[in-house]
Design a protein around this motif. Structure first.
Motif, PDB file in Angstrom:
ATOM      1  N   GLU A   1       0.828  -1.232   0.135  1.00 26.68           N
ATOM      2  CA  GLU A   1       0.148   0.015  -0.009  1.00 26.68           C
ATOM      3  C   GLU A   1       1.027   1.312  -0.087  1.00 26.68           C
ATOM      4  OE1 GLU A   1      -2.613  -0.079   3.346  1.00 26.68           O
ATOM      5  OE2 GLU A   1      -3.362  -2.204   2.930  1.00 26.68           O
ATOM      6  N   PRO A   2       0.716   2.211  -0.911  1.00 27.00           N
ATOM      7  CA  PRO A   2       1.566   3.384  -0.974  1.00 27.00           C
ATOM      8  C   PRO A   2       0.906   4.233   0.331  1.00 27.00           C
ATOM      9  CG  PRO A   2      -0.322   3.521  -2.599  1.00 27.00           C
ATOM     10  CD  PRO A   2      -0.116   1.890  -2.110  1.00 27.00           C
ATOM     11  N   PRO A   3       1.788   5.270   0.897  1.00 24.82           N
ATOM     12  CA  PRO A   3       1.163   6.064   2.071  1.00 24.82           C
ATOM     13  C   PRO A   3       0.340   7.086   1.478  1.00 24.82           C
ATOM     14  CG  PRO A   3       3.347   6.739   1.152  1.00 24.82           C
ATOM     15  CD  PRO A   3       2.836   5.162   0.515  1.00 24.82           C
ATOM     16  N   GLY A   4      -0.920   7.331   2.344  1.00 24.93           N
ATOM     17  CA  GLY A   4      -1.717   8.211   1.835  1.00 24.93           C
ATOM     18  C   GLY A   4      -2.267   9.169   2.961  1.00 24.93           C
ATOM     19  N   PRO A   5      -3.172   9.905   2.601  1.00 26.25           N
ATOM     20  CA  PRO A   5      -3.675  10.929   3.808  1.00 26.25           C
ATOM     21  C   PRO A   5      -4.474  10.025   4.718  1.00 26.25           C
ATOM     22  CG  PRO A   5      -4.949  11.427   1.659  1.00 26.25           C
ATOM     23  CD  PRO A   5      -3.662  10.448   1.363  1.00 26.25           C
ATOM     24  N   ASP A   6      -4.572  10.580   5.892  1.00 22.63           N
ATOM     25  CA  ASP A   6      -5.582   9.883   7.082  1.00 22.63           C
ATOM     26  C   ASP A   6      -6.857  10.160   6.551  1.00 22.63           C
ATOM     27  OD1 ASP A   6      -3.363   9.068   8.371  1.00 22.63           O
ATOM     28  OD2 ASP A   6      -3.258  10.562   9.614  1.00 22.63           O
ATOM     29  N   VAL A   7      -7.127  11.283   6.148  1.00 25.61           N
ATOM     30  CA  VAL A   7      -8.673  11.794   5.482  1.00 25.61           C
ATOM     31  C   VAL A   7      -8.644  11.591   4.012  1.00 25.61           C
ATOM     32  CG1 VAL A   7     -10.331  13.468   5.846  1.00 25.61           C
ATOM     33  CG2 VAL A   7      -8.787  13.101   7.672  1.00 25.61           C
ATOM     34  N   PRO A   8      -9.624  10.941   3.574  1.00 25.29           N
ATOM     35  CA  PRO A   8      -9.755  10.859   2.259  1.00 25.29           C
ATOM     36  C   PRO A   8     -10.496  12.116   1.556  1.00 25.29           C
ATOM     37  CG  PRO A   8     -11.499   9.590   3.231  1.00 25.29           C
ATOM     38  CD  PRO A   8     -10.579  10.074   4.267  1.00 25.29           C
ATOM     39  N   GLU A   9     -10.091  12.440   0.478  1.00 22.44           N
ATOM     40  CA  GLU A   9     -10.541  13.729  -0.236  1.00 22.44           C
ATOM     41  C   GLU A   9     -11.828  13.656  -0.233  1.00 22.44           C
ATOM     42  OE1 GLU A   9      -8.710  16.421  -1.129  1.00 22.44           O
ATOM     43  OE2 GLU A   9      -6.983  15.442  -0.025  1.00 22.44           O
TER      44      GLU A   9
ATOM     45  N   ALA B   1     -14.668  19.444   4.907  1.00 21.34           N
ATOM     46  CA  ALA B   1     -13.879  20.474   5.945  1.00 21.34           C
ATOM     47  C   ALA B   1     -12.627  20.091   5.967  1.00 21.34           C
ATOM     48  CB  ALA B   1     -14.596  20.528   7.209  1.00 21.34           C
ATOM     49  N   ALA B   2     -11.805  20.866   6.297  1.00 17.99           N
ATOM     50  CA  ALA B   2     -10.546  20.612   6.617  1.00 17.99           C
ATOM     51  C   ALA B   2     -10.061  19.521   7.530  1.00 17.99           C
ATOM     52  CB  ALA B   2      -9.543  22.045   6.975  1.00 17.99           C
ATOM     53  N   PRO B   3      -9.094  18.681   7.436  1.00 21.32           N
ATOM     54  CA  PRO B   3      -8.535  17.687   8.212  1.00 21.32           C
ATOM     55  C   PRO B   3      -8.384  18.058   9.762  1.00 21.32           C
ATOM     56  CG  PRO B   3      -7.457  17.352   6.159  1.00 21.32           C
ATOM     57  CD  PRO B   3      -8.189  18.724   6.059  1.00 21.32           C
ATOM     58  N   GLY B   4      -7.835  19.155   9.823  1.00 18.12           N
ATOM     59  CA  GLY B   4      -7.587  19.561  11.270  1.00 18.12           C
ATOM     60  C   GLY B   4      -8.777  20.095  11.989  1.00 18.12           C
ATOM     61  N   VAL B   5      -9.993  20.340  11.261  1.00 14.66           N
ATOM     62  CA  VAL B   5     -10.862  21.098  12.038  1.00 14.66           C
ATOM     63  C   VAL B   5     -11.398  19.790  13.245  1.00 14.66           C
ATOM     64  CG1 VAL B   5     -13.380  21.689  11.754  1.00 14.66           C
ATOM     65  CG2 VAL B   5     -11.659  22.342  10.249  1.00 14.66           C
ATOM     66  N   ALA B   6     -11.775  18.619  12.659  1.00 10.95           N
ATOM     67  CA  ALA B   6     -11.938  17.374  13.484  1.00 10.95           C
ATOM     68  C   ALA B   6     -11.127  17.483  15.072  1.00 10.95           C
ATOM     69  CB  ALA B   6     -12.046  16.277  13.092  1.00 10.95           C
ATOM     70  N   ARG B   7      -9.978  17.764  14.844  1.00  9.33           N
ATOM     71  CA  ARG B   7      -9.128  17.614  16.069  1.00  9.33           C
ATOM     72  C   ARG B   7      -9.138  18.851  16.790  1.00  9.33           C
ATOM     73  NH1 ARG B   7      -4.060  14.794  12.789  1.00  9.33           N
ATOM     74  NH2 ARG B   7      -5.192  13.065  12.336  1.00  9.33           N
ATOM     75  N   ARG B   8      -9.794  19.840  16.449  1.00  6.35           N
ATOM     76  CA  ARG B   8      -9.690  21.227  17.175  1.00  6.35           C
ATOM     77  C   ARG B   8     -10.276  21.099  18.586  1.00  6.35           C
ATOM     78  NH1 ARG B   8      -9.919  25.501  12.531  1.00  6.35           N
ATOM     79  NH2 ARG B   8      -7.720  24.931  11.914  1.00  6.35           N
ATOM     80  N   GLY B   9     -11.626  20.245  18.520  1.00 10.47           N
ATOM     81  CA  GLY B   9     -12.465  20.193  19.471  1.00 10.47           C
ATOM     82  C   GLY B   9     -11.956  19.519  20.622  1.00 10.47           C
ATOM     83  N   PRO B  10     -11.350  18.460  20.722  1.00 10.01           N
ATOM     84  CA  PRO B  10     -10.708  17.813  21.706  1.00 10.01           C
ATOM     85  C   PRO B  10      -9.496  18.549  22.414  1.00 10.01           C
ATOM     86  CG  PRO B  10     -11.032  15.918  20.159  1.00 10.01           C
ATOM     87  CD  PRO B  10     -11.388  17.545  19.470  1.00 10.01           C
ATOM     88  N   ALA B  11      -8.680  19.193  21.355  1.00  9.04           N
ATOM     89  CA  ALA B  11      -7.538  20.162  21.998  1.00  9.04           C
ATOM     90  C   ALA B  11      -8.086  21.179  22.695  1.00  9.04           C
ATOM     91  CB  ALA B  11      -6.543  20.649  20.754  1.00  9.04           C
ATOM     92  N   TRP B  12      -9.217  22.005  22.379  1.00  8.75           N
ATOM     93  CA  TRP B  12      -9.840  22.897  23.147  1.00  8.75           C
ATOM     94  C   TRP B  12     -10.416  22.455  24.422  1.00  8.75           C
ATOM     95  CZ3 TRP B  12      -8.374  27.718  22.941  1.00  8.75           C
ATOM     96  CH2 TRP B  12      -8.137  28.163  21.727  1.00  8.75           C
TER      97      TRP B  12
END
Length: 75
Positions: free
Chosen positions: A12-20, A31-42
């Motif tokens: 398997e070739p490396p790919g993004p964690d979130v599909p396009e 939405a941008a992939p980082g948006v989902a991770r902002r909730g737990p960080a805050w």
């Protein structure tokens, strides 16, 4: 790496964690992939701030009680 994953890196070739998002999909769905991770960080930041606030307030209350009881007076 375990024996189960040994041949997997070559297959398997490396790919993004979130599909396009698919073309024609809803604009808000891609939405941008980082948006989902902002909730737990805050949430973590909020818990740390609340903990520090509680700790500092309890220290101030303890000092006030000690001072009112005369424990901080020099003899």
């Amino acid at each position: 790496m375990t024996s189960h994953d040994e041949g997997r890196a070559d297959e398997e070739p490396p790919g993004p964690d979130v599909p396009e998002p698919e073309p024609g999909a809803e604009p808000g769905a891609g939405a941008a992939p980082g948006v989902a991770r902002r909730g737990p960080a805050w949430l973590i930041v909020g818990v740390v701030v609340a903990t520090l606030l509680i700790c500092c307030c309890s220290a101030v209350v303890g000092l006030a009680v000690s001072w009112s009881a005369g424990l901080l007076d020099s003899r």
